[in-house]
Design a protein around this motif. Structure first.
Motif, PDB file in Angstrom:
ATOM      1  N   LEU A  14       0.844  -1.192   0.000  1.00  0.00           N
ATOM      2  CA  LEU A  14       0.000   0.000   0.000  1.00  0.00           C
ATOM      3  C   LEU A  14       0.883   1.247   0.000  1.00  0.00           C
ATOM      4  O   LEU A  14       2.017   1.213   0.492  1.00  0.00           O
ATOM      5  CB  LEU A  14      -0.887   0.007   1.242  1.00  0.00           C
ATOM      6  N   PRO A  15       0.356   2.365  -0.489  1.00  0.00           N
ATOM      7  CA  PRO A  15       1.117   3.613  -0.441  1.00  0.00           C
ATOM      8  C   PRO A  15       1.456   3.988   1.007  1.00  0.00           C
ATOM      9  O   PRO A  15       0.632   3.805   1.914  1.00  0.00           O
ATOM     10  CB  PRO A  15       0.167   4.636  -1.057  1.00  0.00           C
ATOM     11  N   GLU A  16       2.641   4.489   1.231  1.00  0.00           N
ATOM     12  CA  GLU A  16       3.068   4.863   2.584  1.00  0.00           C
ATOM     13  C   GLU A  16       2.145   5.886   3.214  1.00  0.00           C
ATOM     14  O   GLU A  16       1.930   5.872   4.417  1.00  0.00           O
ATOM     15  CB  GLU A  16       4.509   5.381   2.544  1.00  0.00           C
ATOM     16  N   GLU A  17       1.580   6.766   2.405  1.00  0.00           N
ATOM     17  CA  GLU A  17       0.633   7.764   2.916  1.00  0.00           C
ATOM     18  C   GLU A  17      -0.526   7.088   3.632  1.00  0.00           C
ATOM     19  O   GLU A  17      -0.970   7.545   4.689  1.00  0.00           O
ATOM     20  CB  GLU A  17       0.118   8.608   1.747  1.00  0.00           C
ATOM     21  N   LEU A  18      -1.019   5.993   3.075  1.00  0.00           N
ATOM     22  CA  LEU A  18      -2.133   5.278   3.688  1.00  0.00           C
ATOM     23  C   LEU A  18      -1.684   4.514   4.924  1.00  0.00           C
ATOM     24  O   LEU A  18      -2.371   4.523   5.953  1.00  0.00           O
ATOM     25  CB  LEU A  18      -2.780   4.331   2.683  1.00  0.00           C
ATOM     26  N   VAL A  19      -0.561   3.847   4.845  1.00  0.00           N
ATOM     27  CA  VAL A  19      -0.045   3.076   5.977  1.00  0.00           C
ATOM     28  C   VAL A  19       0.284   4.002   7.154  1.00  0.00           C
ATOM     29  O   VAL A  19       0.215   3.593   8.310  1.00  0.00           O
ATOM     30  CB  VAL A  19       1.173   2.231   5.552  1.00  0.00           C
ATOM     31  N   ALA A  20       0.584   5.265   6.873  1.00  0.00           N
ATOM     32  CA  ALA A  20       0.886   6.234   7.931  1.00  0.00           C
ATOM     33  C   ALA A  20      -0.379   6.791   8.586  1.00  0.00           C
ATOM     34  O   ALA A  20      -0.302   7.494   9.597  1.00  0.00           O
ATOM     35  CB  ALA A  20       1.721   7.388   7.362  1.00  0.00           C
ATOM     36  N   SER A  21      -1.543   6.456   8.042  1.00  0.00           N
ATOM     37  CA  SER A  21      -2.812   6.981   8.543  1.00  0.00           C
ATOM     38  C   SER A  21      -3.427   6.029   9.566  1.00  0.00           C
ATOM     39  O   SER A  21      -3.760   4.895   9.250  1.00  0.00           O
ATOM     40  CB  SER A  21      -3.776   7.160   7.363  1.00  0.00           C
TER      41      SER A  21
END
Length: 164
Positions: A14-21
């Motif tokens: 998954l995109p890191e932006e999503l995993v960081a959420s």
């Protein structure tokens, strides 16, 4: 839109932006927990909704169909269907309230108590499997943090106020 909940080691990252959420992770973990739970409860011949109804009845404080529905946030029509299923299995019994013939009093049967014990065991096993990568302290910390968030966002999770 339906989200496929099958995760494998070979699934695309998954995109890191999503995993960081945090909300994204909570949502995806919720889907995963629900999928695993639904499959396990189905194998047991019941549903998590049945477990919740039996748990409320085991407290002994809510006996009318309306009070059970309100406690769980279930639609009253949905609850009637669940109670029908539980009654067919011999887990609950319903009787007219002698004080108000429009209401039904719902009671847990001995078979219902046994079923609830099995469902509690199943829930513990599911939780243990789902949280396997966390030690006991981390599990307690995670629960405390989730409970605090739940109390903020889900009024039903707020602690009971002792009656005076």
């Amino acid at each position: 839109m339906t989200v496929a909940n099958v995760e494998t080691p070979s699934s695309p990252k998954l995109p890191e932006e999503l995993v960081a959420s945090v909300p994204f992770l909570l949502k995806r973990l919720g889907f995963a927990a629900k999928d695993k739970s639904m499959a396990a409860y189905e194998r047991a011949g019941l549903h998590p909704y049945h477990h919740a109804v039996l748990a409320v009845l085991d407290e002994g404080s809510r006996e009318t169909q309306g009070a059970i529905a309100d406690a769980l946030g279930y639609d009253r029509g949905q609850l009637v269907g669940l109670l029908d299923e539980l009654e067919e299995r011999g887990h609950v019994e319903r009787r007219r309230d002698p004080a108000d013939r429009r209401r039904h009093i719902v009671r847990l049967t001995p078979d219902g108590k046994r079923a609830l014990a099995e469902l509690r065991k199943l829930a513990r096993e599911l939780e243990s499997e789902f949280l396997a990568s966390l030690d006991e302290d981390e599990r307690a910390q995670l629960h405390a943090l989730l409970l605090r968030l739940a109390q903020q966002h889900l009024p039903r999770c707020a602690p009971s106020v002792p009656s005076a």
